[in-house]
Design a protein around this motif. Structure first.
Motif, short mmCIF file in Angstrom:
data_model
loop_
_atom_site.label_atom_id
_atom_site.label_comp_id
_atom_site.label_asym_id
_atom_site.label_seq_id
_atom_site.Cartn_x
_atom_site.Cartn_y
_atom_site.Cartn_z
N GLN A 182 -7.20 1.31 -4.17
CA GLN A 182 -7.19 2.37 -3.10
C GLN A 182 -6.53 3.49 -3.42
O GLN A 182 -6.77 4.71 -3.34
N ALA A 183 -5.33 3.29 -4.20
CA ALA A 183 -4.36 4.24 -4.66
C ALA A 183 -4.83 5.14 -5.92
O ALA A 183 -4.43 6.36 -5.83
N ALA A 237 -4.68 -2.66 -3.12
CA ALA A 237 -3.96 -1.75 -2.78
C ALA A 237 -3.91 -0.59 -3.98
O ALA A 237 -3.96 0.61 -3.95
N SER A 296 -4.35 1.48 5.74
CA SER A 296 -4.05 1.25 4.30
C SER A 296 -4.39 2.54 3.34
O SER A 296 -3.65 2.83 2.47
N SER A 356 -2.04 4.61 1.19
CA SER A 356 -2.08 4.70 -0.41
C SER A 356 -2.24 6.05 -0.95
O SER A 356 -2.22 6.35 -1.96
N TYR A 402 0.82 -1.25 0.05
CA TYR A 402 0.06 -0.07 -0.06
C TYR A 402 0.85 1.04 -0.06
O TYR A 402 1.51 1.55 0.96
#
Length: 167
Positions: free
Chosen positions: A108-109, A105, A132, A136, A31
């Motif tokens: 999310q980013a 991940a 996380s 991220s 992450y």
């Protein structure tokens, strides 16, 4: 023995002298921030029996004006194929039922905002996404739970919402 609990309410229930509250963190090799923010809102996680609040907010989001104006994605499942068919995500794009931690991940980013709803039965739970999501590099919208402020700074590292102000 030493027992760690993700919900502070469970501390002392293990029958051992040494036990404490220790919410799960995240792996910063998986992450991390992304330069690419190519969609607006992201939700993820189980929407099964212990996560009816998450399902409720997913359905509210799917029926809202936000999902008409913005690109909204979801990854998760009830855990049962037939029950998944009953979920009303509206205009939310249901990307997948399950993905690897690495794929989660990246979603999310890439989102501008991640909505984080904790489990129904946890009084003082803190899920790993709580850590996380900001790890991220994404803005986190989380439930208004005072204990979350013990780990991250409200209004700076995450934004709280009351149920009635969700949208």
């Amino acid at each position: 023995d030493h027992v760690f609990f993700v919900d502070r309410e469970d501390v002392g229930t293990a029958g051992v002298a040494r036990n404490e509250w220790l919410p799960l963190g995240y792996d910063d090799e998986i992450y991390f921030p992304s330069e690419e923010k190519d969609f607006d809102i992201f939700m993820s996680g189980s929407i099964g029996p212990l996560y009816t609040r998450r399902r409720h907010f997913l359905e509210i989001l799917g029926a809202s004006e936000l999902s008409r104006k913005y690109h909204v994605k979801f990854i998760g499942t009830t855990g049962f194929r037939l029950k998944d068919l009953l979920i009303r995500t509206g205009r939310v794009e249901w990307v997948s039922k399950r993905v690897s931690p690495e794929m989660l991940a990246r979603f999310q980013a890439r989102a501008r905002v991640c909505v984080n709803i904790h489990q129904d039965d946890g009084k003082f739970s803190v899920n790993p996404s709580f850590f996380s999501i900001p790890g991220s590099g994404t803005c986190q919208l989380a439930e208004d739970k005072k204990h979350l402020g013990e780990f991250l700074e409200p209004g700076k590292e995450f934004q709280e919402f009351r149920d009635e102000d969700f949208i």
